[in-house]
Design an enzyme around this catalytic site. Structure first.
Site, PDB file in Angstrom:
ATOM      1  N   ALA A 100     120.894  45.473 144.787  1.00 55.44           N
ATOM      2  CA  ALA A 100     121.687  45.726 145.986  1.00 55.44           C
ATOM      3  C   ALA A 100     121.285  47.009 146.698  1.00 55.44           C
ATOM      4  O   ALA A 100     121.388  47.103 147.921  1.00 55.44           O
ATOM      5  CB  ALA A 100     123.175  45.758 145.633  1.00 55.44           C
ATOM      6  N   THR A 101     120.822  48.015 145.953  1.00 55.74           N
ATOM      7  CA  THR A 101     120.402  49.252 146.606  1.00 55.74           C
ATOM      8  C   THR A 101     119.235  48.995 147.548  1.00 55.74           C
ATOM      9  O   THR A 101     119.234  49.451 148.701  1.00 55.74           O
ATOM     10  CB  THR A 101     120.016  50.315 145.561  1.00 55.74           C
ATOM     11  N   GLN A 208     129.758  43.932 144.355  1.00 60.10           N
ATOM     12  CA  GLN A 208     130.929  43.834 143.486  1.00 60.10           C
ATOM     13  C   GLN A 208     131.784  42.597 143.786  1.00 60.10           C
ATOM     14  O   GLN A 208     132.792  42.371 143.099  1.00 60.10           O
ATOM     15  CB  GLN A 208     131.794  45.089 143.639  1.00 60.10           C
ATOM     16  N   SER A 228     123.632  41.734 143.934  1.00 60.70           N
ATOM     17  CA  SER A 228     123.041  42.296 142.718  1.00 60.70           C
ATOM     18  C   SER A 228     123.183  41.316 141.564  1.00 60.70           C
ATOM     19  O   SER A 228     124.225  40.681 141.416  1.00 60.70           O
ATOM     20  CB  SER A 228     123.716  43.625 142.364  1.00 60.70           C
ATOM     21  N   HIS A 230     122.847  42.091 138.084  1.00 62.81           N
ATOM     22  CA  HIS A 230     123.440  42.570 136.833  1.00 62.81           C
ATOM     23  C   HIS A 230     124.934  42.793 136.912  1.00 62.81           C
ATOM     24  O   HIS A 230     125.567  43.112 135.898  1.00 62.81           O
ATOM     25  CB  HIS A 230     122.727  43.845 136.362  1.00 62.81           C
ATOM     26  N   THR A 268     104.857  40.539 144.445  1.00 63.32           N
ATOM     27  CA  THR A 268     104.946  39.410 143.517  1.00 63.32           C
ATOM     28  C   THR A 268     106.373  39.243 143.018  1.00 63.32           C
ATOM     29  O   THR A 268     107.000  40.209 142.564  1.00 63.32           O
ATOM     30  CB  THR A 268     104.007  39.619 142.317  1.00 63.32           C
ATOM     31  N   CYS A 354     126.970  55.671 139.735  1.00 60.67           N
ATOM     32  CA  CYS A 354     125.954  56.330 140.563  1.00 60.67           C
ATOM     33  C   CYS A 354     126.303  57.781 140.870  1.00 60.67           C
ATOM     34  O   CYS A 354     125.467  58.541 141.345  1.00 60.67           O
ATOM     35  CB  CYS A 354     125.758  55.554 141.856  1.00 60.67           C
TER      36      CYS A 354
END
Length: 430
Positions: A100-101, A208, A228, A230, A268, A354
């Site tokens: 997501a970043t 989220q 994201s 994870h 890739t 973060c």
């Protein structure tokens, strides 16, 4: 091939804790996990899906001349379809990224760089994820204007303030779906309608929210969405950016390369973890309703019993308009970092992963108007698919004891019990 999910889950996928505790001696559960906003454990079924692409289907998805490449490409495209299906998008609108970043950076900088110099204004909120705020600061250093909308005391953006902030040169509005510290759910559909009626691109960071709450990019009129892997029991290192094709969203790529992913994100593709993201999205769609029902029940029990057994506790963020798996509580006269040390049997945090290295009060809580003494005493408690009711009971019991112990050592708490009005004290700063 060995099936990890059959070993881990057997009849039910609900207790990951029992899997780790029953699998000896290789795995050992170090602490009870309550940090699902920072990351989530990989669902064993996701790992099962990924393994062949690490071993026997190891080809490069861009190799078009042999079976290994075709197999990898097939896995990538199947994952793209699962991700798009979860948000009611077209698979061609999904761009795979590292998370997501990166997606937030591509969306915000890419759109505004393309619109420059006709559009030079961005609107976001004061409680966005750090990568959104830092991307906006970078744009400011390059001559763009950014409006940082305040939020109401419940953490929700005031739509009236959003409308007032719009200018003729506004090119992008970026408002997150669910806040990573307090779990508040923003009114995405209403924001989307405002943006569409003003011909402004609407980006939302849904790291989220994706896979946890229903999302429909067409109904909500979302133009760009960051995702994201994870956060939804998928692997780390993979995410996606939804980029609308009709009406078309144009942006400039941040990196050069072979033109993969519609030229937006060259490089890739990491087939195994992309396949994992796709499988996590597929599972999330099938189990979202059940997961949310369980998590809400656990969260309701946690909040009600903590409020009942511990005085001077504050729930941060709106009580109803929220994702229930993110519970942020403040405990007066019990400093947050000290609380964490007393709760060593639990993995949780006092804020965003973060920004957890900083001892400053959470900027999110400050934006809500939470006083420093409460902002310093906050805990973010994350619940997820594998959280058990027994873990909640143990956590409540330990939390009550820990808060009582810390308050017994607090001279401020003694002053409070004696009826001292802290607002009338002239504190010395010598």
């Amino acid at each position: 091939m060995l099936s990890i999910s059959k070993i881990a889950i057997k009849k039910s996928p609900l207790s990951l804790s029992s899997y780790f505790s029953n699998t000896k001696p290789r795995y050992k559960l170090r602490s009870h996990y309550f940090d699902f906003q920072a990351t989530s454990p990989t669902d064993p079924r996701v790992l099962d899906k990924m393994l062949p692409y690490m071993i026997t289907k190891q080809g490069n998805a861009h190799s078009k001349t042999h079976m290994h490449g075709w197999e990898a490409e097939g896995g990538v495209e199947e994952a793209r379809a699962h991700v798009s299906d979860l948000i009611h998008a077209d698979p061609k609108e999904i761009i795979f990224t590292s998370g997501a970043t990166e997606s937030n950076n591509i969306a915000i900088k890419g759109v505004m760089n393309f619109l420059n110099p006709m559009k030079k204004h961005v609107i976001t909120s004061q409680i966005e994820h750090k990568c959104v705020l830092e991307s906006c600061k970078l744009l400011e250093s390059k001559g763009f204007d950014v409006t940082y909308l305040p939020v109401q005391r419940n953490g929700i953006v005031d739509l009236g303030e959003l409308k007032k902030a719009i200018r003729p040169d506004t090119g992008l509005v970026s408002i997150m779906g669910v806040n990573n510290e307090i779990g508040v759910l923003q009114p995405l559909k209403e924001i989307g309608n405002i943006c569409r009626s003003n011909k402004i691109k609407f980006h939302t960071d849904c790291a989220q929210m994706f896979g946890k709450l229903p999302l429909d990019v067409n109904d909500m009129k979302i133009d760009l969405m960051s995702i994201s892997g994870h956060k939804i029991y998928g692997p780390k290192g993979v995410g996606a950016l939804y980029v609308r094709r009709r009406p078309r969203v144009r942006l400039l790529a941040l990196q050069s390369g072979g033109g993969q992913e519609r030229g937006i994100r060259s490089g890739t593709l990491p087939s195994p973890i992309i396949v994992g993201l796709g499988e996590a999205a597929r599972i999330a769609k099938n189990e979202m309703q059940r997961d949310n029902k369980r998590i809400k029940k656990l969260a309701d029990k946690l909040i009600s019993q903590v409020m009942e057994k511990i005085p001077l506790v504050q729930l941060n963020g709106d009580k109803e308009q929220r994702y229930h798996g993110c519970v942020n509580l403040s405990f007066a006269f019990a400093e947050g970092e000290s609380l964490l040390m007393n709760l060593k049997d639990f993995a949780l945090s006092s804020g965003s992963a973060c920004t957890s290295a900083s001892l400053e009060p959470s900027y999110v809580l400050r934006a809500l108007g939470v006083p420093d003494e409460y902002a310093h005493s906050s805990l973010r408690i994350g619940l997820g698919r594998f959280t058990t009711e027994q873990e909640i009971d143990f956590f409540i019991e330990t939390l009550v004891t820990s808060v009582e112990r810390l308050r017994e050592m607090s001279p401020l708490y003694d002053m409070y019990l004696e009826g001292v009005d802290f607002t009338k004290i002239n504190w010395s700063h010598d």
